[in-house]
Design an enzyme around this catalytic site. Sequence first.
Site, PDB file in Angstrom:
ATOM      1  N   HIS A   1     -11.142   6.890 -34.062  1.00 56.18           N
ATOM      2  CA  HIS A   1     -10.267   7.208 -32.926  1.00 56.18           C
ATOM      3  C   HIS A   1      -8.836   6.816 -33.273  1.00 56.18           C
ATOM      4  CE1 HIS A   1     -13.779   8.178 -30.585  1.00 56.18           C
ATOM      5  NE2 HIS A   1     -14.336   7.079 -31.073  1.00 56.18           N
TER       6      HIS A   1
ATOM      7  N   GLU B   1     -25.679   7.820 -29.388  1.00 59.78           N
ATOM      8  CA  GLU B   1     -25.267   6.420 -29.527  1.00 59.78           C
ATOM      9  C   GLU B   1     -26.065   5.575 -28.530  1.00 59.78           C
ATOM     10  OE1 GLU B   1     -21.184   5.743 -28.509  1.00 59.78           O
ATOM     11  OE2 GLU B   1     -21.077   3.801 -29.536  1.00 59.78           O
TER      12      GLU B   1
ATOM     13  N   HIS C   1     -22.948   9.079 -34.651  1.00 61.13           N
ATOM     14  CA  HIS C   1     -23.926   8.057 -34.248  1.00 61.13           C
ATOM     15  C   HIS C   1     -25.390   8.442 -34.487  1.00 61.13           C
ATOM     16  CE1 HIS C   1     -21.042   5.170 -32.981  1.00 61.13           C
ATOM     17  NE2 HIS C   1     -20.507   5.975 -32.072  1.00 61.13           N
TER      18      HIS C   1
ATOM     19  N   PRO D   1     -11.412   0.741 -36.193  1.00 64.58           N
ATOM     20  CA  PRO D   1     -11.044  -0.425 -37.015  1.00 64.58           C
ATOM     21  C   PRO D   1     -10.351  -1.535 -36.218  1.00 64.58           C
ATOM     22  CG  PRO D   1     -10.561   1.588 -38.189  1.00 64.58           C
ATOM     23  CD  PRO D   1     -10.989   2.003 -36.810  1.00 64.58           C
ATOM     24  N   MET D   2      -9.540  -1.153 -35.255  1.00 62.16           N
ATOM     25  CA  MET D   2      -8.839  -2.173 -34.461  1.00 62.16           C
ATOM     26  C   MET D   2      -9.840  -3.139 -33.819  1.00 62.16           C
ATOM     27  SD  MET D   2      -6.164  -1.617 -31.304  1.00 62.16           S
ATOM     28  CE  MET D   2      -7.310  -1.324 -29.967  1.00 62.16           C
TER      29      MET D   2
END
Lengths: 627, 627
Positions: free
Chosen positions: A186, A456, A475, A532-533
């Site tokens: 994202h 997911e 997912h 990643p954040m």
Amino acid sequence: MAVPTVASQAAATPVVSVEVDTPTYLEVPDFQRVAVIGDYAAGVTMDDFELACRGLYRALTIREKYMRLAFQRFPRTASQYLRQIEGESFRPEEQLDPPKEGEDPFDVKNLPKNLGYVARMKDALITLSNTNSPHFCNTYTHRRLKFLMSKFNVHEMLNEMEEMKEVKKNPHRDFYNCRKVDTHIHAAACMNQKHLLRFIKKSYRVDAERVVHNLKGKEVTMKELFQSLNLHPYDLTVDSLDVHAGRQTFQRFDKFNAKYNPVGASELRDLYLKTENHINGEYFATIIKEVANDLEEAKYQYAEPRLSIYGCNANEWNKLSNWFVRHRVYSPNLKWMIQVPRIYDIFRGRNFVPHFGKMLENIFLPVFQATIDPQSSPELSIFLKHVTGFDSVDDESKHSGHMFSTKSPKPEEWDIAKNPSYTYYIYYMYANIAALNQLRKQRGMNTFMFRPHCGEAGAITHLLAAFMTADNISHGLNLKKSPVLQYLYVLSQIPIAMSPLSNNSLFLEYAKNPLLEFHKKGLVVSLSTDDPMQFHYTKEPLMEEYAIAAQVFKLSTCDMCEIARNSVLQSALSDEEKRHFLGKDYLKEGPEGNDIRKTNVPQIRMAYRYETLCYELNLIKEGLKSE
Amino acid sequence: MAVPTVASQAAATPVVSVEVDTPTYLEVPDFQRVAVIGDYAAGVTMDDFELACRGLYRALTIREKYMRLAFQRFPRTASQYLRQIEGESFRPEEQLDPPKEGEDPFDVKNLPKNLGYVARMKDALITLSNTNSPHFCNTYTHRRLKFLMSKFNVHEMLNEMEEMKEVKKNPHRDFYNCRKVDTHIHAAACMNQKHLLRFIKKSYRVDAERVVHNLKGKEVTMKELFQSLNLHPYDLTVDSLDVHAGRQTFQRFDKFNAKYNPVGASELRDLYLKTENHINGEYFATIIKEVANDLEEAKYQYAEPRLSIYGCNANEWNKLSNWFVRHRVYSPNLKWMIQVPRIYDIFRGRNFVPHFGKMLENIFLPVFQATIDPQSSPELSIFLKHVTGFDSVDDESKHSGHMFSTKSPKPEEWDIAKNPSYTYYIYYMYANIAALNQLRKQRGMNTFMFRPHCGEAGAITHLLAAFMTADNISHGLNLKKSPVLQYLYVLSQIPIAMSPLSNNSLFLEYAKNPLLEFHKKGLVVSLSTDDPMQFHYTKEPLMEEYAIAAQVFKLSTCDMCEIARNSVLQSALSDEEKRHFLGKDYLKEGPEGNDIRKTNVPQIRMAYRYETLCYELNLIKEGLKSE
């Protein structure tokens, strides 16, 4: 190359003896093949076997049709087997074709055979039930999957040294310089927490006196904004920034979503992570370009970030494409996707839209118009050239209560506050994308892939909907719960972007992630970071994702290179890029389509995968021979 | 600060009621304490409880004495409790002190009490047995450890938000800029595989025509060397380099050791990873300086690499220190250690040494001589200033068959080809280091810590030997198998450098690693990489180690910062550095010794650890009151 065949002697007993013709390829070293003599249908009766095969065949033809309609992908090998089945015994689908010349239009011999379903009226609608079918199909596919798992284990034991030999002999290429694509990420969380922190501090050093925000109707400088939040960026740390998922987010998607707000302040999310704000999304664009720069320097890594279109009003596309063009948010290492959050209920509740149809209109009409008359919205037309697909996003574990059927209200009639079901969203997104792609294909424009988040969490019907509509998914965890769907995803080689670190923070502990199991069974899995954040610690989130999977699941170099290759195949990289990264024949299936010099995937592994898939498809053909 | 006390009413029943005086500290926020009322000794009888406490007390005093003798560390808090116990009831040890003034030398009242052991002659040696003691001690310590685990879990549930609050309020400091030390890393594998590959290729581009090796008596250039191996560095990849541990190394220490040879060629190991070779270890020095450079740039990371002294001949120290000084292998971010492989059997087999005593002499005599007369070997004396300790290394699962006892041959008598046992090695290394440290302390020189590999595999007696002799250890996995030793390691706060990624490739699957369990129970664990060349994938191996532990074990920021703080404490960084990195009072125990502004460890966590340790030590005091 000829498709390998399985010669069988159909018998009334469930034990069918099978022989595999060992295919010969160019450039595949000798390896030990796992041949199974007899018993492949053991555990199910011949009748059940045939019924299962018929169901699987039907399912595959449905996906094939839907993929073709939307210009999405369906593997050639599977199509070949489907054609063989049809050539031998079947008519692909019951269509209302006029009788061919010489055919007697009243001939009852051509009537289809009894399906065996029970028809009942329920809630003023005829419903069909087939109590046996799902059951034996579950049993059969469960057994096939178990077999695929064991077969891979045996293959690995027998051939891992040979596979490694190929890889070691392959000069200049190793896992580090194989191309890999972060297939699911994202944009608003594509930087790691440390990067965002650094950026905020830097922006304050440079721009403290700049007007950056509108606070309750009043324009304020960055300094004033931080003062209103009782913060000084100088004091900020990764801890106070508080964007990383922790134990608190496990099973709590709501708490996870709140992590998008730096220091818990939505004002900072607006300022740093949005395309629309008082500074026209300048900071967000800069951060993304810094991430892209890191990827360009790393050279072998690509990413497919998602930007949001909400469908809340008709102007969103113009604003987004203006942001994209104004800040020249371009990098050869990024391929863009549009994500549509499934939050009609929120917009309807605030009266932003009168019904679900309006939301769909806001999402798709501007794209159709720009496709019809590109000059009318030049920025959007430029932007669309860089958009490669659509994603559908939100918490799948939220249950809508609605069951999509032909009785469901049409989108324009859907004016209640309740959200439609996942399946409803998926169907209408697919249908619009399919129509859009037909139009764009006609004009020679790029088309869009549908790549929803799917499986997911939530009901397994999500995976069924995606099986019919999605080119590939993100997912797919819940495939664990349905052997039939899992087996169908194997047969039709639907790519799955998996993010075990994300799952570990949200839905499923790392060691329980089915990634390894899926990979062994022949599902086409890739690795991706998601956010990643929120999830990653190091400067190279995608490498972190691969490293952890390699360590926890003890993946070999072959496994890792195969997963990296899958990621390129799954991605929306261009044909030219794929030829460059995978080899000129990458569209061919099996070892022919692989160039080890570029992918570092051994030909033995490719041959194993290909022969295994052909064997499974052939079984279905065998099961339908008697028809 | 007063040591918190536990008031108990000793009773004849195993249920003892306990109250905790809540201590008040400066600067520890309020938090919810886990108080246990009653039942702490439940499950063992009062007699057994007292016997267990006596045994634990004895063990702690033994370690205290051995640490003091070798100028190693023993925690102040434990010493305080031991003194209180002695003040109240005990004589620390039965010593042959002359009777004090006024004491009747014939007074039988002062005779020690019956130990209850059974003495028997066995193999011409009296052996003592005490069948009860180990058993009840196991039961008691097992229960204490279980309790410690549950207590931490409760503490965490009650206080994790409060701990996070402290951390978030703490400006400028987060996990990324907390100091962390890689407490266990072998110099010959301190670079990652990609780094080594890059270095080999670069060296060839520059030095192809340089004479770098002696091949069967003939000097050859690098080009000729590679030709003799049928290799061209240009074609090399990480795969053909083949230094990474894979599934093949699990439970195979032999195969793992072979991974030190790039491309399987010992010639390349000699050229790139040795201090002694035709180019005087120039490449190895350069690689290490590059690694040091990365650490200096990362700023918050330190490492304690091990270099080998084998004891094969008396000249090794001179060669090693010449290498060190010639190439100026110095970095403020590195602290050096000497590792001694336990491979006497190999040297004896090849007749390099006549007996084990000679090996010890080769290892220690040069250091004693340089300490006595530094001018006599100036390079060695310089090098020794940078050496901080000794490690003992090799495969612990190899069983020697020898049982170390007073009957064992003296090292000069040990002339058989068989290797002495782990304990034998450990004892003689400790004894020499202790003597050496006394000498060096007298001269105001730096002393050496004994930090052996211990408990990675093999018998639990290894952990017993280290309990008596080692300042701290590497691995410690086998503490899982002995509750008594595990509890003693808790009580005496012996630091353990753990390397779960290394274990995952060699001895124990990642998810089964006891790191999390040890951490919760209050063992002082740090994280270390062991061999980045073999185990790690990314450019920052230590961060990779922390990231994976954080992900798999769901460590909180507090946990990670506590582990980072432990690593600094365990390390041989100087007093000045530790004051700088942990706060000026770092030598104090408990929250007083912590500066959250530097460590990012919340005071609540520090108070929890300190009070929990005091409670356990106090229990022993209670158990010995009746004496």
